[in-house]
Design a protein around this motif. Structure first.
Motif, PDB file in Angstrom:
ATOM      1  N   LEU A 153     -63.848  40.923  44.634  1.00 56.34           N
ATOM      2  CA  LEU A 153     -62.926  40.245  45.549  1.00 56.34           C
ATOM      3  C   LEU A 153     -63.614  39.110  46.302  1.00 56.34           C
ATOM      4  O   LEU A 153     -62.978  38.094  46.618  1.00 56.34           O
ATOM      5  N   ALA A 154     -64.914  39.268  46.579  1.00 52.57           N
ATOM      6  CA  ALA A 154     -65.660  38.214  47.265  1.00 52.57           C
ATOM      7  C   ALA A 154     -65.758  36.956  46.412  1.00 52.57           C
ATOM      8  O   ALA A 154     -65.943  35.858  46.950  1.00 52.57           O
ATOM      9  N   PHE A 155     -65.631  37.098  45.103  1.00 50.20           N
ATOM     10  CA  PHE A 155     -65.586  35.934  44.215  1.00 50.20           C
ATOM     11  C   PHE A 155     -64.151  35.517  43.914  1.00 50.20           C
ATOM     12  O   PHE A 155     -63.836  34.327  43.856  1.00 50.20           O
ATOM     13  N   ALA A 156     -63.273  36.492  43.711  1.00 57.57           N
ATOM     14  CA  ALA A 156     -61.905  36.173  43.317  1.00 57.57           C
ATOM     15  C   ALA A 156     -61.181  35.342  44.368  1.00 57.57           C
ATOM     16  O   ALA A 156     -60.466  34.384  44.036  1.00 57.57           O
ATOM     17  N   ALA A 157     -61.339  35.695  45.640  1.00 52.55           N
ATOM     18  CA  ALA A 157     -60.594  35.002  46.694  1.00 52.55           C
ATOM     19  C   ALA A 157     -60.966  33.518  46.787  1.00 52.55           C
ATOM     20  O   ALA A 157     -60.081  32.654  46.753  1.00 52.55           O
ATOM     21  N   PRO A 158     -62.264  33.153  46.916  1.00 54.12           N
ATOM     22  CA  PRO A 158     -62.580  31.722  46.985  1.00 54.12           C
ATOM     23  C   PRO A 158     -62.304  30.970  45.693  1.00 54.12           C
ATOM     24  O   PRO A 158     -61.926  29.784  45.737  1.00 54.12           O
ATOM     25  N   VAL A 159     -62.462  31.616  44.537  1.00 53.12           N
ATOM     26  CA  VAL A 159     -62.155  30.931  43.276  1.00 53.12           C
ATOM     27  C   VAL A 159     -60.651  30.688  43.169  1.00 53.12           C
ATOM     28  O   VAL A 159     -60.212  29.655  42.654  1.00 53.12           O
ATOM     29  N   THR A 160     -59.841  31.608  43.669  1.00 51.29           N
ATOM     30  CA  THR A 160     -58.399  31.384  43.719  1.00 51.29           C
ATOM     31  C   THR A 160     -58.072  30.173  44.583  1.00 51.29           C
ATOM     32  O   THR A 160     -57.216  29.350  44.223  1.00 51.29           O
ATOM     33  N   ALA A 161     -58.745  30.066  45.726  1.00 48.97           N
ATOM     34  CA  ALA A 161     -58.535  28.902  46.595  1.00 48.97           C
ATOM     35  C   ALA A 161     -58.920  27.618  45.885  1.00 48.97           C
ATOM     36  O   ALA A 161     -58.232  26.591  46.004  1.00 48.97           O
ATOM     37  N   MET A 162     -60.005  27.665  45.132  1.00 45.73           N
ATOM     38  CA  MET A 162     -60.436  26.491  44.369  1.00 45.73           C
ATOM     39  C   MET A 162     -59.414  26.136  43.298  1.00 45.73           C
ATOM     40  O   MET A 162     -59.018  24.969  43.153  1.00 45.73           O
ATOM     41  N   LEU A 245     -57.994  33.572  53.143  1.00 48.32           N
ATOM     42  CA  LEU A 245     -57.339  32.623  54.050  1.00 48.32           C
ATOM     43  C   LEU A 245     -57.249  31.238  53.427  1.00 48.32           C
ATOM     44  O   LEU A 245     -56.219  30.557  53.526  1.00 48.32           O
ATOM     45  N   LEU A 246     -58.329  30.812  52.772  1.00 48.30           N
ATOM     46  CA  LEU A 246     -58.323  29.499  52.117  1.00 48.30           C
ATOM     47  C   LEU A 246     -57.332  29.470  50.960  1.00 48.30           C
ATOM     48  O   LEU A 246     -56.658  28.460  50.734  1.00 48.30           O
ATOM     49  N   ALA A 247     -57.233  30.575  50.218  1.00 47.28           N
ATOM     50  CA  ALA A 247     -56.294  30.627  49.100  1.00 47.28           C
ATOM     51  C   ALA A 247     -54.851  30.550  49.587  1.00 47.28           C
ATOM     52  O   ALA A 247     -54.016  29.853  48.994  1.00 47.28           O
ATOM     53  N   ARG A 249     -53.790  29.125  52.324  1.00 39.26           N
ATOM     54  CA  ARG A 249     -53.537  27.755  52.791  1.00 39.26           C
ATOM     55  C   ARG A 249     -53.369  26.799  51.617  1.00 39.26           C
ATOM     56  O   ARG A 249     -52.465  25.940  51.612  1.00 39.26           O
ATOM     57  N   ALA A 250     -54.221  26.937  50.592  1.00 40.01           N
ATOM     58  CA  ALA A 250     -54.156  26.033  49.449  1.00 40.01           C
ATOM     59  C   ALA A 250     -52.845  26.200  48.686  1.00 40.01           C
ATOM     60  O   ALA A 250     -52.222  25.215  48.277  1.00 40.01           O
ATOM     61  N   LEU A 251     -52.408  27.437  48.487  1.00 37.15           N
ATOM     62  CA  LEU A 251     -51.147  27.657  47.780  1.00 37.15           C
ATOM     63  C   LEU A 251     -49.953  27.177  48.602  1.00 37.15           C
ATOM     64  O   LEU A 251     -48.993  26.631  48.032  1.00 37.15           O
ATOM     65  N   ALA A 252     -50.016  27.347  49.900  1.00 42.14           N
ATOM     66  CA  ALA A 252     -48.915  26.877  50.745  1.00 42.14           C
ATOM     67  C   ALA A 252     -48.799  25.357  50.663  1.00 42.14           C
ATOM     68  O   ALA A 252     -47.691  24.809  50.549  1.00 42.14           O
ATOM     69  N   ARG A 253     -49.918  24.655  50.728  1.00 41.97           N
ATOM     70  CA  ARG A 253     -49.904  23.189  50.668  1.00 41.97           C
ATOM     71  C   ARG A 253     -49.448  22.698  49.304  1.00 41.97           C
ATOM     72  O   ARG A 253     -48.804  21.645  49.191  1.00 41.97           O
ATOM     73  N   ARG A 254     -49.783  23.446  48.267  1.00 45.22           N
ATOM     74  CA  ARG A 254     -49.482  22.982  46.915  1.00 45.22           C
ATOM     75  C   ARG A 254     -48.058  23.282  46.501  1.00 45.22           C
ATOM     76  O   ARG A 254     -47.425  22.490  45.789  1.00 45.22           O
ATOM     77  N   LEU A 255     -47.535  24.431  46.910  1.00 47.02           N
ATOM     78  CA  LEU A 255     -46.277  24.906  46.341  1.00 47.02           C
ATOM     79  C   LEU A 255     -45.094  24.889  47.281  1.00 47.02           C
ATOM     80  O   LEU A 255     -43.938  24.873  46.827  1.00 47.02           O
ATOM     81  N   VAL A 256     -45.340  24.927  48.597  1.00 49.97           N
ATOM     82  CA  VAL A 256     -44.218  24.958  49.533  1.00 49.97           C
ATOM     83  C   VAL A 256     -43.813  23.548  49.857  1.00 49.97           C
ATOM     84  O   VAL A 256     -44.602  22.766  50.409  1.00 49.97           O
ATOM     85  N   ARG A 257     -42.583  23.215  49.562  1.00 45.70           N
ATOM     86  CA  ARG A 257     -42.091  21.846  49.766  1.00 45.70           C
ATOM     87  C   ARG A 257     -40.954  21.827  50.778  1.00 45.70           C
ATOM     88  O   ARG A 257     -40.244  22.781  50.930  1.00 45.70           O
TER      89      ARG A 257
END
Length: 257
Positions: A153-162, A245-247, A249-257
């Motif tokens: 999970l320590a890798f999955a979460a930041p890679v998801t954000a990336m 948290l970063l993931a 935020r990134a998904l919200a910025r990318r997908l929520v319109r």
């Protein structure tokens, strides 16, 4: 706690996994086991004939918990790179989910639930092989599975954000080549990081993989101390929380319109 939307996404991923679980098992279980056999049972005999490792630990017992955690890193990263970008850009799965009352936080939670399932099942299978080979010295070796889960999970979460920020998949090759492979080789999986130059040893200590490997190895060998264990768990949890948290935020910025 994950909401109904997160569990629905998890079940959708789990249903899809039923159709390719055999090929997934090759990469997440069979390959690490073959690596363990090749390195631990062949090269290990040469290492054991020499000066050996500190504390008289056999190389197989030293290597096995490190490979278990390293395999968790690879599995979690693989499930959080192309599948996440594909769900955003190519398959549009996340758009379909967000057409319901689901939120970006549900996407992240559902994805991490699936990663947790993949890492836990793979680590449990690897642990069974580890025990069959006699590579454990302590009953606490069973706790290497939760350690592998937390490391994954320590890798999955930041890679998801990336992945949520990318437009093309070329960055995944760079991630593998310049970060994951060096960590795999130089974060204590194959030899103590104390053998590295001082600067590189400090870099190794800063990686989440080293903390996961060190904790799993201490548990498997029965040398774990409470203070060090809490430090390792806290560091891995910090990566998981920050990445989550970063993931979101990134998904919200990318997908929520």
């Amino acid at each position: 706690m994950p909401g109904p939307a997160a569990w629905s996404l998890f079940l959708q991923r789990l249903t899809a996994h039923r159709h390719h679980w055999r090929s997934a098992a090759v990469g997440s279980v069979l390959e690490p086991v073959l690596f363990l056999a090749a390195m631990g049972l062949t090269l290990g005999t040469l290492v054991d004939r020499g000066p050996g490792l500190p504390g008289g630990v056999g190389y197989l017992a030293f290597l096995a918990p490190g490979l278990l955690v390293a395999a968790a890193m690879q599995t979690a990263t693989g499930e959080s790179s192309y599948p996440v970008l594909g769900a955003i850009k190519w398959d549009r799965t996340y758009d379909a989910v967000l057409a319901t009352p689901a939120r970006p936080a549900d996407l992240v939670a559902g994805h991490l639930l699936y990663v947790a399932f993949r890492v836990t099942t793979s680590a449990a299978a690897f642990l069974a092989v580890l025990l069959a080979l006699g590579a454990a010295r302590s009953p606490l070796v069973v706790l290497t599975v939760p350690v592998a889960l937390l490391t994954g999970l320590a890798f999955a979460a930041p890679v998801t954000a990336m992945a949520a920020r990318l437009e093309e998949d070329a960055a995944f090759a760079a991630l593998q080549r310049f970060l994951l492979v060096p960590m795999f080789l130089f974060s204590g999986t194959f030899f103590p990081v104390t053998q590295l130059p001082a600067l590189l040893e400090g870099v190794a200590h800063a990686t989440p993989l080293w903390h996961g490997v060190a904790l799993a190895r201490d548990l498997a060998l029965g040398t774990a101390g409470a203070g060090a264990a809490l430090l390792h768990v806290g560091y891995l949890a910090l990566w998981t929380v920050a990445g989550t948290l970063l993931a979101k935020r990134a998904l919200a910025r990318r997908l929520v319109r």
